[in-house]
Design an enzyme around this catalytic site. Structure first.
Site, short mmCIF file in Angstrom:
data_model
loop_
_atom_site.label_atom_id
_atom_site.label_comp_id
_atom_site.label_asym_id
_atom_site.label_seq_id
_atom_site.Cartn_x
_atom_site.Cartn_y
_atom_site.Cartn_z
CB VAL A 89 0.78 -10.20 3.08
CG1 VAL A 89 0.38 -9.18 1.85
CG2 VAL A 89 -0.27 -9.91 4.18
CB CYS A 90 2.26 -13.46 -1.47
SG CYS A 90 3.08 -13.60 -2.98
CB ILE A 91 0.94 -7.74 -2.47
CG1 ILE A 91 1.66 -7.02 -1.15
CG2 ILE A 91 -0.45 -8.11 -2.26
CD1 ILE A 91 0.84 -5.75 -0.52
#
Length: 167
Positions: A89-91
């Site tokens: 996940v890329c947040i």
């Protein structure tokens, strides 16, 4: 008390809080008895493309938590502009604290020790319902989301059905 002891204590407390006061949209538990490895189940939120889906993920905490952020990686197949093809996940809130060397994010959008497992997972649920296709981790998914939404929707619905069948 070492930083490892205090991070383990903090994680134990956060896990107990989540078990005592569950939050809609996800559940969390330990992988074995390792306080630094959590198995997460994210439920697709109502009125989103992911509605009805059940997505397993692994959250891995560094011994320097909460100074440094954990990583979150879907074990279930996931097709989303802000999830790398390998499931990571890329947040913003999972990016290390401080200034972004690329100048895309402001320091206040990145990791801060005030975040908890709950705030991270609520951000992931929000990410699933409203992708940021301006800064994609999965370029193919972002391009399809922008340029061929019906096809993007069809792929996600297939994943949702598959995830429900896996239970």
């Amino acid at each position: 008390m070492t930083s490892t002891d205090s991070s383990a204590l903090l994680l134990s407390r956060q896990l107990k809080d989540l078990q005592k006061n569950p939050v809609d949209g996800f559940s969390a538990g330990l992988v074995g008895d390792n306080i630094y490895q959590w198995e997460i189940m994210v439920m697709g939120a109502p009125d989103t493309l992911y509605e009805g889906g059940f997505f397993k993920a692994l959250m891995t905490f560094p011994s320097t938590y909460p100074i440094m952020p954990p990583t979150l990686k879907f074990a279930s197949e996931m097709y989303h502009p802000n999830v790398y093809p390998d499931g990571t996940v890329c947040i913003s809130i999972l990016h290390p604290p401080g200034d972004d060397k690329y100048g895309y994010e402001q320091a206040n959008e990145r990791w801060s020790p005030v975040h908890t497992v709950e705030t991270i997972l609520l951000s992931v649920i929000s990410m699933l319902s409203s992708p940021n296709d301006e800064s994609p981790a999965n370029i193919e998914a972002a391009k399809e989301y922008r340029e061929d939404y019906p096809q993007f929707k069809k792929k996600v619905q297939r994943l949702v059905r598959r995830s429900a069948d896996m239970l």
